[in-house]
Design an enzyme around this catalytic site. Structure first.
Site, mmCIF file in Angstrom:
data_model
loop_
_atom_site.group_PDB
_atom_site.id
_atom_site.type_symbol
_atom_site.label_atom_id
_atom_site.label_comp_id
_atom_site.label_asym_id
_atom_site.label_seq_id
_atom_site.Cartn_x
_atom_site.Cartn_y
_atom_site.Cartn_z
ATOM 1 N N SER A 13 -11.735 -0.013 9.595
ATOM 2 C CA SER A 13 -11.734 -0.008 8.141
ATOM 3 C C SER A 13 -12.908 -0.376 7.388
ATOM 4 C CB SER A 13 -10.657 -0.851 7.520
ATOM 5 O OG SER A 13 -10.513 -1.280 6.222
ATOM 6 N N HIS A 36 -10.793 4.334 9.041
ATOM 7 C CA HIS A 36 -9.650 4.150 7.967
ATOM 8 C C HIS A 36 -9.875 3.873 6.729
ATOM 9 C CE1 HIS A 36 -5.441 2.149 7.731
ATOM 10 N NE2 HIS A 36 -6.132 1.415 6.859
ATOM 11 N N ASP A 38 -9.158 2.886 3.012
ATOM 12 C CA ASP A 38 -8.102 2.159 2.306
ATOM 13 C C ASP A 38 -8.192 2.678 0.711
ATOM 14 O OD1 ASP A 38 -6.815 0.494 4.147
ATOM 15 O OD2 ASP A 38 -8.751 -0.405 4.325
ATOM 16 N N MET A 40 -6.755 2.370 -3.039
ATOM 17 C CA MET A 40 -6.114 1.301 -3.650
ATOM 18 C C MET A 40 -6.226 1.825 -5.217
ATOM 19 S SD MET A 40 -7.181 -2.238 -1.799
ATOM 20 C CE MET A 40 -7.157 -2.457 0.029
ATOM 21 N N HIS A 69 -5.356 5.476 3.945
ATOM 22 C CA HIS A 69 -4.274 4.629 3.980
ATOM 23 C C HIS A 69 -3.819 4.306 2.414
ATOM 24 C CE1 HIS A 69 -2.635 0.357 4.472
ATOM 25 N NE2 HIS A 69 -1.716 1.104 3.866
ATOM 26 N N MET A 71 -2.597 2.900 -0.754
ATOM 27 C CA MET A 71 -1.871 1.669 -1.403
ATOM 28 C C MET A 71 -1.888 2.134 -2.767
ATOM 29 S SD MET A 71 -3.589 -0.889 1.136
ATOM 30 C CE MET A 71 -4.782 0.372 1.572
ATOM 31 N N MET A 140 2.167 -2.976 8.391
ATOM 32 C CA MET A 140 1.162 -3.968 7.946
ATOM 33 C C MET A 140 1.260 -5.352 8.748
ATOM 34 S SD MET A 140 -1.038 -2.196 5.894
ATOM 35 C CE MET A 140 -1.558 -3.531 5.253
ATOM 36 N N GLY A 145 -3.969 -5.170 0.308
ATOM 37 C CA GLY A 145 -4.916 -5.557 -0.877
ATOM 38 C C GLY A 145 -6.167 -5.793 -0.384
ATOM 39 N N GLY A 147 -9.193 -7.222 2.726
ATOM 40 C CA GLY A 147 -9.603 -7.386 4.245
ATOM 41 C C GLY A 147 -9.713 -8.840 4.353
ATOM 42 N N ASP A 178 -2.177 -3.138 10.908
ATOM 43 C CA ASP A 178 -3.469 -3.006 9.957
ATOM 44 C C ASP A 178 -3.408 -4.206 9.350
ATOM 45 O OD1 ASP A 178 -5.513 -2.556 8.274
ATOM 46 O OD2 ASP A 178 -4.494 -1.165 7.011
#
Ligand code: DX5
Ligand code: ZN
Length: 248
Positions: A13, A36, A38, A40, A69, A71, A140, A145, A147, A178
């Site tokens: 990630s 990966h 993320d 958000m 991914h 979110m 998850m 939200g 790392g 993850d």
């Protein structure tokens, strides 16, 4: 039965990489299986990261596939643009999609693999009858939200139940974990049934990211579940004098 595959995929990630040097940070993980990313929206989770333009640029720059991914809220409306941006796989949250099967089919029609993600407090049971609609299930192992959080051991039974369902139905679905994945936790995830491992801080905080990817892959591969071909059954067909014909 024949051993078909025995793989452990490592998807670093980039959430906690140095964004001022993102090209070099992508180079550091060139031996990984995918990047990966993320996404958000400061709504589904209390953090804000990348949008479609950034994902499209990462697709162009990285030499390996992009595992997006999402979110983000209202996935039915927002997720398809990430497939159009070139992500090889697009994973949306079950909690953010009104019609996950329709959305997965749309993502696949746009050429992406379709993944569905579960927050820690969301059970896997409602999905068990529809797992065949997805290419990947993301369990998850932290609250999404941020790392650098601690791995939630309480997610291991969920991984086991998901793997049991995948094996029972002989599905090719991957199970991704993850959050808090590191040398300390990856073997337990693999033993429980995960085969795709996201690691952010474990890889980006390591002095040699490529060596860390190797180490994680080796640790996981020793435990990752093996998929078997269905037993080959020989049946006697009438009229062919007992010649066996293969049925899988
Ligand atoms: C958290 C993200 C993760 C995160 C993992 O919401 O989905 O991908 O970057 O980071 P680590 O490996 O540090 O827990
Ligand atoms: Zn993630």
């Amino acid at each position: 039965m024949t051993e078909m595959t025995r793989t452990a995929r490592i998807n670093p990630s980039i959430l906690n990489c140095d964004f001022m040097r993102i090209g070099e940070e992508l180079d550091r993980i060139a031996t990984a299986d995918a990047v990966h990313v993320d996404v958000m929206d400061d709504h589904f989770v209390p953090n804000l990261t990348f949008g479609t333009d950034m994902v499209a640029q990462i697709v162009q720059r990285a030499g390996i596939p992009i595992d997006a991914h999402l979110m983000i809220a209202d996935a039915d409306r927002t997720a398809p643009a990430y497939a159009e941006a070139g992500a090889a796989s697009v994973t949306f949250h079950a909690e953010a999609a009104a019609a996950p099967i329709r959305l997965a089919r749309e993502l696949r029609s746009k050429g992406a693999k379709a993944g569905i993600a579960l927050r820690p407090a969301t059970g896997v049971e409602p999905l068990l009858d529809v797992l065949g609609e997805f290419d990947m299930l993301l369990i998850m192992t932290v609250e999404p939200g941020f790392g650098g959080q601690s791995f939630l051991e309480s997610m291991l039974p969920k991984i086991r139940r998901a793997r049991a369902a995948v094996s029972a139905e002989d599905l090719s679905l991957s199970i991704q974990v993850d959050g808090g994945v590191s040398r300390e936790t990856i073997e337990r995830c693999a033993e429980a049934g995960a085969d795709v491992f996201v690691a952010g801080s474990a890889i980006y905080k390591a002095p040699d990211a490529a060596a860390e990817i190797d180490a994680l892959r080796t640790l996981a591969a020793a435990h990752v579940h093996t998929r078997y071909a269905r037993a080959v059954t020989f049946v006697t067909c009438s009229g062919v004098g007992g010649n066996p014909s293969r049925r899988s």
